[in-house]
Design a protein around this motif. Structure first.
Motif, PDB file in Angstrom:
ATOM      1  N   ARG A  30       0.834  -1.224   0.095  1.00 42.32           N
ATOM      2  CA  ARG A  30       0.270   0.054  -0.283  1.00 42.32           C
ATOM      3  C   ARG A  30       0.823   1.055   0.099  1.00 42.32           C
ATOM      4  N   LEU A  31       0.766   2.724  -0.569  1.00 42.83           N
ATOM      5  CA  LEU A  31       1.929   3.549  -1.256  1.00 42.83           C
ATOM      6  C   LEU A  31       0.839   4.383  -0.961  1.00 42.83           C
ATOM      7  N   ILE A  32       1.326   5.768  -0.174  1.00 35.22           N
ATOM      8  CA  ILE A  32       1.268   6.658  -0.005  1.00 35.22           C
ATOM      9  C   ILE A  32       2.327   7.588  -0.878  1.00 35.22           C
ATOM     10  N   LEU A  33       1.790   8.523  -2.128  1.00 41.04           N
ATOM     11  CA  LEU A  33       3.299   8.961  -3.040  1.00 41.04           C
ATOM     12  C   LEU A  33       3.175  10.481  -2.295  1.00 41.04           C
ATOM     13  N   SER A  34       4.134  10.830  -2.989  1.00 41.24           N
ATOM     14  CA  SER A  34       4.149  12.851  -2.540  1.00 41.24           C
ATOM     15  C   SER A  34       5.044  13.200  -3.985  1.00 41.24           C
ATOM     16  N   ALA A  35       5.066  14.608  -3.686  1.00 46.73           N
ATOM     17  CA  ALA A  35       5.765  14.914  -4.502  1.00 46.73           C
ATOM     18  C   ALA A  35       5.257  16.159  -4.782  1.00 46.73           C
ATOM     19  N   VAL A  45      -1.514   7.736  -9.266  1.00 44.87           N
ATOM     20  CA  VAL A  45      -2.905   6.802  -8.095  1.00 44.87           C
ATOM     21  C   VAL A  45      -3.559   5.978  -9.793  1.00 44.87           C
ATOM     22  N   SER A  46      -3.870   6.860 -10.465  1.00 42.78           N
ATOM     23  CA  SER A  46      -4.759   6.263 -11.439  1.00 42.78           C
ATOM     24  C   SER A  46      -4.211   4.654 -12.432  1.00 42.78           C
ATOM     25  N   GLU A  47      -2.917   5.255 -12.330  1.00 43.91           N
ATOM     26  CA  GLU A  47      -2.732   3.554 -12.947  1.00 43.91           C
ATOM     27  C   GLU A  47      -2.902   2.745 -12.161  1.00 43.91           C
ATOM     28  N   LEU A  48      -2.446   2.529 -10.930  1.00 41.56           N
ATOM     29  CA  LEU A  48      -1.916   1.966 -10.055  1.00 41.56           C
ATOM     30  C   LEU A  48      -3.077   1.192  -9.347  1.00 41.56           C
ATOM     31  N   GLY A  49      -3.852   2.411  -8.918  1.00 42.23           N
ATOM     32  CA  GLY A  49      -5.393   1.742  -8.203  1.00 42.23           C
ATOM     33  C   GLY A  49      -5.517   2.570  -7.387  1.00 42.23           C
ATOM     34  N   ALA A  50      -6.767   2.377  -6.856  1.00 43.35           N
ATOM     35  CA  ALA A  50      -7.355   3.893  -5.997  1.00 43.35           C
ATOM     36  C   ALA A  50      -7.055   3.171  -4.572  1.00 43.35           C
ATOM     37  N   HIS A  51      -6.004   2.271  -3.873  1.00 42.96           N
ATOM     38  CA  HIS A  51      -6.006   1.845  -2.369  1.00 42.96           C
ATOM     39  C   HIS A  51      -5.109   2.482  -2.198  1.00 42.96           C
ATOM     40  N   HIS A  52      -4.047   3.024  -3.172  1.00 42.77           N
ATOM     41  CA  HIS A  52      -2.771   4.341  -2.411  1.00 42.77           C
ATOM     42  C   HIS A  52      -3.571   5.467  -3.295  1.00 42.77           C
ATOM     43  N   ILE A  53      -2.389   6.462  -2.419  1.00 44.48           N
ATOM     44  CA  ILE A  53      -3.243   7.956  -1.233  1.00 44.48           C
ATOM     45  C   ILE A  53      -1.496   8.421  -2.583  1.00 44.48           C
ATOM     46  N   ALA A  54      -2.098   9.686  -3.274  1.00 38.13           N
ATOM     47  CA  ALA A  54      -1.452  10.799  -3.352  1.00 38.13           C
ATOM     48  C   ALA A  54      -1.692  12.286  -2.362  1.00 38.13           C
ATOM     49  N   ILE A  55      -0.163  12.755  -1.366  1.00 39.77           N
ATOM     50  CA  ILE A  55      -0.396  13.666  -1.214  1.00 39.77           C
ATOM     51  C   ILE A  55       0.100  14.879  -1.495  1.00 39.77           C
ATOM     52  N   GLU A  63       6.176  23.222   6.701  1.00 40.92           N
ATOM     53  CA  GLU A  63       4.775  23.540   6.287  1.00 40.92           C
ATOM     54  C   GLU A  63       3.763  22.139   5.637  1.00 40.92           C
ATOM     55  N   SER A  64       4.837  21.774   4.786  1.00 39.59           N
ATOM     56  CA  SER A  64       4.209  21.230   3.463  1.00 39.59           C
ATOM     57  C   SER A  64       3.712  19.451   4.308  1.00 39.59           C
ATOM     58  N   LEU A  65       5.145  19.290   4.517  1.00 41.62           N
ATOM     59  CA  LEU A  65       5.937  18.761   5.325  1.00 41.62           C
ATOM     60  C   LEU A  65       5.069  18.074   6.412  1.00 41.62           C
ATOM     61  N   GLU A  66       4.529  18.910   7.467  1.00 37.84           N
ATOM     62  CA  GLU A  66       4.036  18.380   8.498  1.00 37.84           C
ATOM     63  C   GLU A  66       2.712  18.200   8.902  1.00 37.84           C
ATOM     64  N   GLN A  67       2.107  19.021   7.450  1.00 36.01           N
ATOM     65  CA  GLN A  67       0.218  18.630   7.027  1.00 36.01           C
ATOM     66  C   GLN A  67       0.688  17.849   6.171  1.00 36.01           C
ATOM     67  N   ALA A  68       1.210  16.943   6.022  1.00 32.17           N
ATOM     68  CA  ALA A  68       1.159  15.521   5.009  1.00 32.17           C
ATOM     69  C   ALA A  68       1.304  14.219   6.672  1.00 32.17           C
ATOM     70  N   ALA A  69       2.488  14.895   7.116  1.00 35.30           N
ATOM     71  CA  ALA A  69       2.708  14.092   8.048  1.00 35.30           C
ATOM     72  C   ALA A  69       1.725  13.491   9.365  1.00 35.30           C
ATOM     73  N   GLU A  70       0.791  14.411   9.422  1.00 28.13           N
ATOM     74  CA  GLU A  70      -0.214  14.543  10.302  1.00 28.13           C
ATOM     75  C   GLU A  70      -1.583  14.165   9.907  1.00 28.13           C
ATOM     76  N   ILE A  72      -1.097  11.208   7.487  1.00 25.11           N
ATOM     77  CA  ILE A  72      -0.640  10.427   7.369  1.00 25.11           C
ATOM     78  C   ILE A  72      -0.838   9.303   9.012  1.00 25.11           C
ATOM     79  N   THR A  73      -0.608  10.066  10.004  1.00 30.53           N
ATOM     80  CA  THR A  73      -0.811   9.321  11.021  1.00 30.53           C
ATOM     81  C   THR A  73      -2.196   9.157  11.852  1.00 30.53           C
ATOM     82  N   ALA A  74      -2.747  10.085  10.610  1.00 34.07           N
ATOM     83  CA  ALA A  74      -4.090   9.828  11.496  1.00 34.07           C
ATOM     84  C   ALA A  74      -5.062   8.478  11.107  1.00 34.07           C
TER      85      ALA A  74
END
Length: 249
Positions: A30-35, A45-55, A63-70, A72-74
């Motif tokens: 299961r992937l969380i994909l960021s860029a 994500v559309s190519e790999l499947g909807a169970h993966h997440i794009a952030i 601040e961008s990283l902090e928001q992503a971390a929050e 994810i940890t939820a």
């Protein structure tokens, strides 16, 4: 290890990151994909499947990283963070644009620092953090510009973290040689032992599943550069000057 791993790839929109995502997806991860590019992430994500997440994330923006971390940890702690995001502008040190050089430092080195500080609260205990250095960081090579200096810094940072986070986070270092990506296509010199992003992804996954601290490839290049680094400067510097020959027009 849980039955299904969750891996956060930072720098996943193209190149090695996208190749890693495709390969791990086939293995049931299961992937969380960021860029920075949300559109490229959504396409992947559309190519790999909807169970993966794009952030979307900009590693140069804390601040961008902090928001992503929050975000994810939820859900739950993750198993691995693979940090590949980088900036690159080939050329000589004296020809480098100062503003661009500053951006490279912020993305490559400061960005790695941000990821390292955030990682322990996002990863499960004993989870893996892999930072991406480069063989360009082994020794100051011609045309390496500020990029080589930042990658030397990332290597040093990973070495420090390996000791500081022992028993809490499994810190690893990835040092690729020349990989055929959007960034390396800008080089105007012959790149020895050039490999594809897909080959690099295979090398990284294989290496991270073993116990060695550093994953470096291809070895016919990396071992030669490690030897160069071990030589005294009077021998190493003249050799380094011959390593990057410009392509013929």
């Amino acid at each position: 290890m849980p039955e299904q791993e969750t891996i956060w790839i930072i720098g996943a929109s193209d190149g090695i990151g996208a190749a890693l995502a495709r390969l791990w997806s086939k293995q049931g991860v299961r992937l969380i994909l960021s860029a920075r590019s949300e559109s490229k992430l959504q396409t992947l994500v559309s190519e790999l499947g909807a169970h993966h997440i794009a952030i979307p994330v900009d590693v140069s923006n804390r601040e961008s990283l902090e928001q992503a971390a929050e975000q994810i940890t939820a859900h739950a702690p993750i198993d691995r963070i693979i940090h590949l995001a980088a900036n690159y502008d080939p050329g000589s040190v004296l020809d480098a644009d100062p503003l661009k050089a500053g951006e490279i430092v912020t993305t490559n080195l400061t960005g790695s620092f941000h990821v390292a500080q955030i990682a322990p609260r996002v990863l499960r205990r004993g989870g893996q953090l892999a930072l991406c250095g480069s063989v360009a960081g082994y020794f100051g090579l011609p045309q390496g510009q500020i990029y080589s200096a930042t990658k030397a810094g990332v290597i040093n940072l990973a070495e420090s973290l390996r000791s500081e986070l022992e028993g809490v986070v499994d810190v690893r270092l990835i040092c690729p040689g020349f990989v055929d990506t959007r960034l390396t296509k800008r080089n105007d010199f012959t790149m020895p032992a050039l490999i594809s992003s897909e080959k690099a992804a295979h090398e990284i996954i294989s290496g991270l599943n073993k116990r060695r601290f550093e994953v470096h490839f291809p070895r016919r290049l990396t071992l030669a550069l490690k030897l160069l680094r071990a030589l005294p400067y009077w021998a190493a510097l003249p050799l380094a000057g011959r390593l990057t020959q410009r392509k013929e027009n």
